[in-house]
Design a protein around this motif. Structure first.
Motif, PDB file in Angstrom:
ATOM      1  N   PHE A  25       0.834  -1.203   0.000  1.00 29.23           N
ATOM      2  CA  PHE A  25       0.000   0.000   0.000  1.00 29.23           C
ATOM      3  C   PHE A  25       0.871   1.257   0.000  1.00 29.23           C
ATOM      4  CE2 PHE A  25      -3.482   2.520   2.364  1.00 29.23           C
ATOM      5  CZ  PHE A  25      -4.120   2.853   1.187  1.00 29.23           C
ATOM      6  N   ALA A  26       1.930   1.270   0.800  1.00 27.44           N
ATOM      7  CA  ALA A  26       2.835   2.423   0.835  1.00 27.44           C
ATOM      8  C   ALA A  26       3.483   2.647  -0.530  1.00 27.44           C
ATOM      9  CB  ALA A  26       3.902   2.226   1.909  1.00 27.44           C
ATOM     10  N   PHE A  27       3.920   1.563  -1.160  1.00 30.26           N
ATOM     11  CA  PHE A  27       4.499   1.681  -2.499  1.00 30.26           C
ATOM     12  C   PHE A  27       3.489   2.279  -3.474  1.00 30.26           C
ATOM     13  CE2 PHE A  27       4.427  -0.433  -6.667  1.00 30.26           C
ATOM     14  CZ  PHE A  27       5.538   0.172  -7.241  1.00 30.26           C
ATOM     15  N   LEU A  28       2.274   1.768  -3.437  1.00 30.51           N
ATOM     16  CA  LEU A  28       1.247   2.250  -4.364  1.00 30.51           C
ATOM     17  C   LEU A  28       0.876   3.712  -4.094  1.00 30.51           C
ATOM     18  CD1 LEU A  28      -0.979  -0.950  -4.484  1.00 30.51           C
ATOM     19  CD2 LEU A  28       0.387  -0.010  -6.373  1.00 30.51           C
ATOM     20  N   LEU A  29       0.902   4.116  -2.839  1.00 35.67           N
ATOM     21  CA  LEU A  29       0.582   5.513  -2.519  1.00 35.67           C
ATOM     22  C   LEU A  29       1.634   6.485  -3.062  1.00 35.67           C
ATOM     23  CD1 LEU A  29      -0.728   5.200   1.147  1.00 35.67           C
ATOM     24  CD2 LEU A  29      -2.063   5.833  -0.878  1.00 35.67           C
ATOM     25  N   THR A  30       2.882   6.042  -3.148  1.00 37.12           N
ATOM     26  CA  THR A  30       3.944   6.925  -3.634  1.00 37.12           C
ATOM     27  C   THR A  30       4.092   6.898  -5.154  1.00 37.12           C
ATOM     28  OG1 THR A  30       5.661   5.216  -3.414  1.00 37.12           O
ATOM     29  CG2 THR A  30       5.252   6.653  -1.490  1.00 37.12           C
TER      30      THR A  30
ATOM     31  N   PHE B  92       3.591   9.900  -7.610  1.00 36.73           N
ATOM     32  CA  PHE B  92       4.501  11.025  -7.434  1.00 36.73           C
ATOM     33  C   PHE B  92       5.871  10.768  -8.064  1.00 36.73           C
ATOM     34  CE2 PHE B  92       1.481  11.001  -3.910  1.00 36.73           C
ATOM     35  CZ  PHE B  92       0.849  12.213  -4.157  1.00 36.73           C
ATOM     36  N   SER B  93       6.043   9.599  -8.677  1.00 37.21           N
ATOM     37  CA  SER B  93       7.308   9.297  -9.341  1.00 37.21           C
ATOM     38  C   SER B  93       7.336   9.957 -10.714  1.00 37.21           C
ATOM     39  CB  SER B  93       7.520   7.787  -9.457  1.00 37.21           C
ATOM     40  OG  SER B  93       6.569   7.225 -10.327  1.00 37.21           O
ATOM     41  N   SER B  94       8.518  10.177 -11.219  1.00 33.93           N
ATOM     42  CA  SER B  94       8.670  10.933 -12.466  1.00 33.93           C
ATOM     43  C   SER B  94       8.082  10.233 -13.688  1.00 33.93           C
ATOM     44  CB  SER B  94      10.150  11.246 -12.707  1.00 33.93           C
ATOM     45  OG  SER B  94      10.892  10.051 -12.826  1.00 33.93           O
ATOM     46  N   GLY B  95       8.052   8.908 -13.705  1.00 34.88           N
ATOM     47  CA  GLY B  95       7.554   8.202 -14.881  1.00 34.88           C
ATOM     48  C   GLY B  95       6.048   8.012 -14.927  1.00 34.88           C
ATOM     49  N   PHE B  96       5.350   8.270 -13.837  1.00 36.52           N
ATOM     50  CA  PHE B  96       3.929   7.987 -13.789  1.00 36.52           C
ATOM     51  C   PHE B  96       3.108   8.786 -14.814  1.00 36.52           C
ATOM     52  CE2 PHE B  96      -0.388   7.874 -12.026  1.00 36.52           C
ATOM     53  CZ  PHE B  96      -0.539   6.508 -11.854  1.00 36.52           C
ATOM     54  N   PRO B  97       3.435  10.037 -15.084  1.00 35.43           N
ATOM     55  CA  PRO B  97       2.634  10.768 -16.087  1.00 35.43           C
ATOM     56  C   PRO B  97       2.647  10.126 -17.477  1.00 35.43           C
ATOM     57  CG  PRO B  97       3.894  12.313 -14.777  1.00 35.43           C
ATOM     58  CD  PRO B  97       4.369  10.933 -14.395  1.00 35.43           C
ATOM     59  N   GLN B  98       3.666   9.332 -17.795  1.00 37.61           N
ATOM     60  CA  GLN B  98       3.729   8.665 -19.096  1.00 37.61           C
ATOM     61  C   GLN B  98       2.934   7.361 -19.120  1.00 37.61           C
ATOM     62  OE1 GLN B  98       6.847   9.791 -17.668  1.00 37.61           O
ATOM     63  NE2 GLN B  98       6.517  11.684 -18.810  1.00 37.61           N
ATOM     64  N   ALA B  99       2.349   6.964 -18.016  1.00 37.39           N
ATOM     65  CA  ALA B  99       1.578   5.720 -17.971  1.00 37.39           C
ATOM     66  C   ALA B  99       0.362   5.831 -18.888  1.00 37.39           C
ATOM     67  CB  ALA B  99       1.139   5.422 -16.538  1.00 37.39           C
ATOM     68  N   THR B 100       0.007   4.713 -19.500  1.00 40.49           N
ATOM     69  CA  THR B 100      -1.165   4.670 -20.379  1.00 40.49           C
ATOM     70  C   THR B 100      -2.441   4.673 -19.526  1.00 40.49           C
ATOM     71  OG1 THR B 100      -1.300   2.266 -20.378  1.00 40.49           O
ATOM     72  CG2 THR B 100       0.143   3.285 -22.058  1.00 40.49           C
ATOM     73  N   ASN B 101      -3.575   4.871 -20.168  1.00 38.66           N
ATOM     74  CA  ASN B 101      -4.846   4.816 -19.447  1.00 38.66           C
ATOM     75  C   ASN B 101      -5.063   3.432 -18.827  1.00 38.66           C
ATOM     76  OD1 ASN B 101      -5.544   7.477 -19.869  1.00 38.66           O
ATOM     77  ND2 ASN B 101      -6.682   7.035 -21.749  1.00 38.66           N
ATOM     78  N   PHE B 102      -4.692   2.375 -19.558  1.00 29.98           N
ATOM     79  CA  PHE B 102      -4.798   1.018 -19.013  1.00 29.98           C
ATOM     80  C   PHE B 102      -3.956   0.876 -17.745  1.00 29.98           C
ATOM     81  CE2 PHE B 102      -2.984  -3.288 -18.694  1.00 29.98           C
ATOM     82  CZ  PHE B 102      -4.138  -4.010 -18.487  1.00 29.98           C
ATOM     83  N   GLN B 103      -2.737   1.378 -17.776  1.00 27.43           N
ATOM     84  CA  GLN B 103      -1.860   1.293 -16.613  1.00 27.43           C
ATOM     85  C   GLN B 103      -2.412   2.102 -15.438  1.00 27.43           C
ATOM     86  OE1 GLN B 103       1.691   2.652 -18.562  1.00 27.43           O
ATOM     87  NE2 GLN B 103       2.267   0.588 -19.241  1.00 27.43           N
ATOM     88  N   LYS B 104      -2.982   3.253 -15.722  1.00 21.64           N
ATOM     89  CA  LYS B 104      -3.581   4.058 -14.648  1.00 21.64           C
ATOM     90  C   LYS B 104      -4.812   3.369 -14.073  1.00 21.64           C
ATOM     91  CE  LYS B 104      -1.672   8.407 -16.223  1.00 21.64           C
ATOM     92  NZ  LYS B 104      -1.884   9.718 -16.847  1.00 21.64           N
ATOM     93  N   ASP B 105      -5.617   2.744 -14.933  1.00 16.31           N
ATOM     94  CA  ASP B 105      -6.773   1.989 -14.438  1.00 16.31           C
ATOM     95  C   ASP B 105      -6.326   0.797 -13.581  1.00 16.31           C
ATOM     96  OD1 ASP B 105      -8.433   3.738 -15.805  1.00 16.31           O
ATOM     97  OD2 ASP B 105      -8.819   2.356 -17.479  1.00 16.31           O
ATOM     98  N   THR B 106      -5.292   0.108 -14.032  1.00 18.43           N
ATOM     99  CA  THR B 106      -4.745  -1.022 -13.281  1.00 18.43           C
ATOM    100  C   THR B 106      -4.202  -0.540 -11.943  1.00 18.43           C
ATOM    101  OG1 THR B 106      -4.186  -2.137 -15.354  1.00 18.43           O
ATOM    102  CG2 THR B 106      -3.093  -2.943 -13.360  1.00 18.43           C
ATOM    103  N   TYR B 107      -3.558   0.615 -11.950  1.00 19.03           N
ATOM    104  CA  TYR B 107      -3.049   1.213 -10.716  1.00 19.03           C
ATOM    105  C   TYR B 107      -4.190   1.471  -9.729  1.00 19.03           C
ATOM    106  CZ  TYR B 107      -1.596   4.773  -7.441  1.00 19.03           C
ATOM    107  OH  TYR B 107      -1.392   5.477  -6.287  1.00 19.03           O
ATOM    108  N   ILE B 108      -5.305   2.003 -10.199  1.00 14.22           N
ATOM    109  CA  ILE B 108      -6.444   2.291  -9.321  1.00 14.22           C
ATOM    110  C   ILE B 108      -6.987   0.993  -8.709  1.00 14.22           C
ATOM    111  CG2 ILE B 108      -8.847   3.117  -9.280  1.00 14.22           C
ATOM    112  CD1 ILE B 108      -6.721   5.337  -9.263  1.00 14.22           C
ATOM    113  N   VAL B 109      -7.083  -0.063  -9.509  1.00 14.53           N
ATOM    114  CA  VAL B 109      -7.539  -1.363  -8.977  1.00 14.53           C
ATOM    115  C   VAL B 109      -6.574  -1.838  -7.893  1.00 14.53           C
ATOM    116  CG1 VAL B 109      -7.891  -3.806  -9.537  1.00 14.53           C
ATOM    117  CG2 VAL B 109      -8.792  -2.023 -11.059  1.00 14.53           C
ATOM    118  N   ALA B 110      -5.275  -1.755  -8.157  1.00 13.60           N
ATOM    119  CA  ALA B 110      -4.273  -2.192  -7.176  1.00 13.60           C
ATOM    120  C   ALA B 110      -4.346  -1.349  -5.905  1.00 13.60           C
ATOM    121  CB  ALA B 110      -2.874  -2.116  -7.783  1.00 13.60           C
TER     122      ALA B 110
END
Length: 178
Positions: free
Chosen positions: A43-48, A51-69
């Protein structure tokens, strides 16, 4: 973790019902400590991550998967910690059997949400680092691995440690099942 032997089972058969509920609750709390550490780290990893530099380049699928996780890790955290709140509410009311049954259900639900969160996290990272052609099979293998060790093997081997003939300890009774 203590190994149960025929002699320890015989000693357990001499426990009072209250002692069995107390032991079951103590055993369950030990298990929850292990699960709680794992889910809190995830959970701590997912919360941070956002805020990492590469996250804005994530695709919509990756962002949706992130929300599920993330949400499943939050649910797992809530369910795994909930027996503590329940214990506080029932403290000294003589309702240990109810507490143990509730804590068992919450621990099982918490592990299910932790499974979802871990598998979703693997999908997110493998899709980000590799591509979906590798991410999907690696995620399926990971899910199968977790299910094998968290569900299939435990349920397939529920009969391990069957009582020896003449042993009075009844592991299947509500007072002794955890």
């Amino acid at each position: 973790m203590a190994v149960e032997t025929p002699s320890s089972r015989k000693n357990q058969s001499r426990e009072t019902e209250k002692e069995r509920w107390d032991r079951n609750f103590a055993d369950l709390l030990q298990e929850l400590r292990v699960a709680q550490t794992g889910v809190q780290i995830l959970f701590a990893f997912l919360l941070t991550l956002p805020f990492s530099s590469g996250f804005p380049q994530a695709t919509n699928f990756q962002k949706d998967t992130y929300i599920v996780a993330l949400i499943s890790a939050a649910f797992a955290t809530a369910m795994i910690i909930s027996p503590v709140a329940f214990h506080r509410a029932l403290f000294r009311q003589g309702r240990k059997p109810e507490l143990v049954r509730y804590a068992h259900k919450m621990a099982s639900g918490g592990l299910a949400f932790m499974l979802i969160s871990m598998v979703s996290s693997v999908l997110l990272i493998t899709d980000y680092v590799l591509n979906w052609k590798w991410a999907i099979p690696l995620t399926v293998i990971t899910a199968g691995w977790f299910l094998t060790y968290w569900a299939l093997l435990p349920f397939a081997h529920r009969e391990w440690g069957e009582e020896e003939e003449g042993d009075e300890y009844d592991e299947g009774s509500p007072a002794t099942s955890s």
